[in-house]
Design a protein around this motif. Structure first.
Motif, PDB file in Angstrom:
ATOM      1  N   LYS A 147       0.849  -1.196   0.000  1.00  0.00           N
ATOM      2  CA  LYS A 147       0.000   0.000   0.000  1.00  0.00           C
ATOM      3  C   LYS A 147       0.883   1.244   0.000  1.00  0.00           C
ATOM      4  O   LYS A 147       1.915   1.283   0.665  1.00  0.00           O
ATOM      5  CB  LYS A 147      -0.902  -0.008   1.236  1.00  0.00           C
ATOM      6  CG  LYS A 147      -1.860   1.163   1.341  1.00  0.00           C
ATOM      7  CD  LYS A 147      -2.725   1.022   2.581  1.00  0.00           C
ATOM      8  CE  LYS A 147      -3.631   2.238   2.772  1.00  0.00           C
ATOM      9  NZ  LYS A 147      -4.591   2.381   1.686  1.00  0.00           N
ATOM     10  N   TYR A 166       1.327   8.714   1.105  1.00  0.00           N
ATOM     11  CA  TYR A 166       2.029   9.933   0.724  1.00  0.00           C
ATOM     12  C   TYR A 166       2.107  10.865   1.927  1.00  0.00           C
ATOM     13  O   TYR A 166       1.082  11.204   2.534  1.00  0.00           O
ATOM     14  CB  TYR A 166       1.323  10.616  -0.446  1.00  0.00           C
ATOM     15  CG  TYR A 166       1.443   9.834  -1.735  1.00  0.00           C
ATOM     16  CD1 TYR A 166       2.616   9.870  -2.476  1.00  0.00           C
ATOM     17  CD2 TYR A 166       0.396   9.027  -2.185  1.00  0.00           C
ATOM     18  CE1 TYR A 166       2.735   9.143  -3.652  1.00  0.00           C
ATOM     19  CE2 TYR A 166       0.515   8.293  -3.357  1.00  0.00           C
ATOM     20  CZ  TYR A 166       1.683   8.360  -4.088  1.00  0.00           C
ATOM     21  OH  TYR A 166       1.800   7.633  -5.239  1.00  0.00           O
ATOM     22  N   ARG A 195      -4.827   7.075   1.344  1.00  0.00           N
ATOM     23  CA  ARG A 195      -5.437   6.580   0.123  1.00  0.00           C
ATOM     24  C   ARG A 195      -6.485   5.528   0.472  1.00  0.00           C
ATOM     25  O   ARG A 195      -6.366   4.823   1.484  1.00  0.00           O
ATOM     26  CB  ARG A 195      -4.373   5.974  -0.800  1.00  0.00           C
ATOM     27  CG  ARG A 195      -3.379   6.997  -1.318  1.00  0.00           C
ATOM     28  CD  ARG A 195      -2.403   6.366  -2.277  1.00  0.00           C
ATOM     29  NE  ARG A 195      -3.080   5.827  -3.450  1.00  0.00           N
ATOM     30  CZ  ARG A 195      -3.457   6.549  -4.493  1.00  0.00           C
ATOM     31  NH1 ARG A 195      -3.208   7.850  -4.517  1.00  0.00           N
ATOM     32  NH2 ARG A 195      -4.062   5.992  -5.523  1.00  0.00           N
ATOM     33  N   ASN A 216      -4.484  -0.378  -7.856  1.00  0.00           N
ATOM     34  CA  ASN A 216      -3.521   0.602  -7.361  1.00  0.00           C
ATOM     35  C   ASN A 216      -2.656   0.076  -6.211  1.00  0.00           C
ATOM     36  O   ASN A 216      -2.037   0.871  -5.513  1.00  0.00           O
ATOM     37  CB  ASN A 216      -4.256   1.867  -6.918  1.00  0.00           C
ATOM     38  CG  ASN A 216      -5.356   1.568  -5.902  1.00  0.00           C
ATOM     39  OD1 ASN A 216      -5.570   0.420  -5.517  1.00  0.00           O
ATOM     40  ND2 ASN A 216      -6.060   2.603  -5.484  1.00  0.00           N
ATOM     41  N   SER A 226      -6.015   5.750 -11.747  1.00  0.00           N
ATOM     42  CA  SER A 226      -5.942   6.900 -10.847  1.00  0.00           C
ATOM     43  C   SER A 226      -6.933   6.769  -9.700  1.00  0.00           C
ATOM     44  O   SER A 226      -6.806   5.891  -8.864  1.00  0.00           O
ATOM     45  CB  SER A 226      -6.112   8.213 -11.612  1.00  0.00           C
ATOM     46  OG  SER A 226      -7.308   8.244 -12.356  1.00  0.00           O
ATOM     47  N   ASP A 227      -7.970   7.580  -9.656  1.00  0.00           N
ATOM     48  CA  ASP A 227      -8.893   7.598  -8.515  1.00  0.00           C
ATOM     49  C   ASP A 227     -10.235   6.949  -8.833  1.00  0.00           C
ATOM     50  O   ASP A 227     -11.285   7.370  -8.327  1.00  0.00           O
ATOM     51  CB  ASP A 227      -9.103   9.035  -8.041  1.00  0.00           C
ATOM     52  CG  ASP A 227      -7.812   9.642  -7.511  1.00  0.00           C
ATOM     53  OD1 ASP A 227      -7.073   8.934  -6.810  1.00  0.00           O
ATOM     54  OD2 ASP A 227      -7.537  10.818  -7.813  1.00  0.00           O
TER      55      ASP A 227
END
Length: 394
Positions: free
Chosen positions: A77, A80, A86, A149, A185-186
């Protein structure tokens, strides 16, 4: 492992895994890769290494009468520094092609990234277990889409009935390459990235070589696309070349030609769709590089700013506008001798009106609602009788 069942353990091999180009055997199990070993050996960039090992579009696909499925995995995982946590990586379950559940897996490793310094620290954690129970009786096709991700090592697959590879349904194979936007991405979940949604609507199988931060016209990526069996191919070019400030216009045109030449060596007549960048206001007329917005990080959110100067385009620095113009010119030139080559302006997927309604939350990446809109639009533009790919089921 739950001891109440008579478990059948099935080796995780390529015949029950779709969307990966390679499987690496690790101390825990197998790690799906979306670039082959030869390409990985030629790469020295940590961002690309992380991106290609995240299993966007990769899914277990098998047929079984099982009513309970357990899958042991070891995730990595990302965290940031200074940014909000996230979302947990989601696994999507499909039964006979229909959504049937979602779950997350705990434990695993953590990669802590400081965007202001570029440093990263890794901490290790335990294997976790995914469990889907109370599945319908009878033979059925199962797909478990891995988190798009999170790097995901597959450790062990257990079921309460035998497993066999999913049958070939005769669907065409769509091979797509792009940036983090194609990577997911998201997006809300692995089946909700815009390529996954478009593939579902178009009735095709997907191999997604969307590589976050790394759609940079690398020759080894072109060779991977060349060597991957596919019926339909699309490449989405632009945003990463701007936000890394990787090359100037003098190098861009020949690099695009070389990338397309290489793909055509392996797929001389397959429909090949070149997609230019979707709208990204900060880089429409302003070159890169992109950089984290320090003021946003101070507020606990992640956002990006453009660091270039619009006047630098005169010396060849790239913007999304200049890239679109050059891609359109190149495709028009090549299409005179390549009747299966097509161009799509990315602003038809996400343009000015969309930006006003659904602005990019971090100035670069679309949100979940925008992924859905882009997937629906791509399906209409590409997978219809008058689209570049036609109707795969016609």
């Amino acid at each position: 492992m739950n001891p109440e069942h008579d478990w059948v353990t099935t080796p995780i091999t390529a015949d029950i895994l779709r969307g990966a180009l390679d499987l690496e055997h690790t101390e825990h199990g197998v790690l799906p890769h979306r670039l082959p070993a030869r390409a990985r050996a030629q790469n020295t960039d940590g961002q690309l290494a992380m991106a290609e090992a995240q299993p966007a579009g990769v899914r277990l696909a098998f047929r079984t009468r099982a009513t309970v499925i357990e899958l042991d995995t070891l995730r990595t995982k990302r965290v940031y520094v200074g940014a909000p946590p996230r979302p947990e990586g989601l696994y999507d379950l499909l039964v006979d092609g229909r959504p049937a559940g979602q779950a997350t897996v705990g434990g695993g490793n953590t990669l802590t990234i400081d965007l202001t310094t570029g440093s990263a620290e890794r901490s290790t954690g335990p294997v976790g277990t995914l469990r889907f129970a109370e599945l319908p009786d009878g033979a059925k096709d199962i797909e478990i889409w891995l988190p798009h991700n999170e790097t995901t090592e597959l450790v062990e697959l257990r079921t309460d009935a035998p497993v066999e590879p999913a049958p070939d349904r005769g669907r065409k194979m769509w091979l797509h390459h792009g940036s983090s936007i194609s990577h997911g991405s998201d997006a809300a979940s692995p089946t909700a990235t815009w390529p996954a949604l478009a593939a579902s609507l178009g009735g095709v199988e997907l191999i997604n070589i969307g590589l976050a931060g790394s759609a940079l016209l690398d020759p080894f990526t072109a060779r991977a696309l060349r060597d991957t069996p596919a019926d339909l191919i699309s490449i989405k070019i632009g945003i990463n070349l701007v936000n890394t400030d990787l090359m100037r216009m003098r190098a861009f045109g020949p690099a695009v030609h070389g990338f397309l030449d290489t793909i055509r060596e392996g797929h001389p007549t397959a429909p090949l769709l070149v997609v230019s960048p979707v709208l990204c206001p900060i880089h429409e007329d302003t070159p890169g590089p992109s950089a984290p917005d320090v003021s946003a990080l101070g507020e606990g959110r992640l956002a990006f700013v453009a660091m270039g100067d619009p006047d630098e385009t005169a010396s060849g620095k790239l913007t999304l506008g200049t890239i679109r113009d050059e891609l359109a010119r190149i495709v028009e030139q090549r299409a005179a001798d390549d009747p299966h080559l097509y161009y799509l302006d990315g602003r038809e997927l996400y343009g000015d009106d969309d930006s006003a309604e659904l602005p990019l939350p971090d100035q670069i990446h679309p949100d979940a609602a925008t992924h859905r809109r882009m997937g629906e639009r791509f399906a209409k533009l590409a997978f219809t009788s008058d689209g570049a790919f036609g109707d795969p089921n016609a």
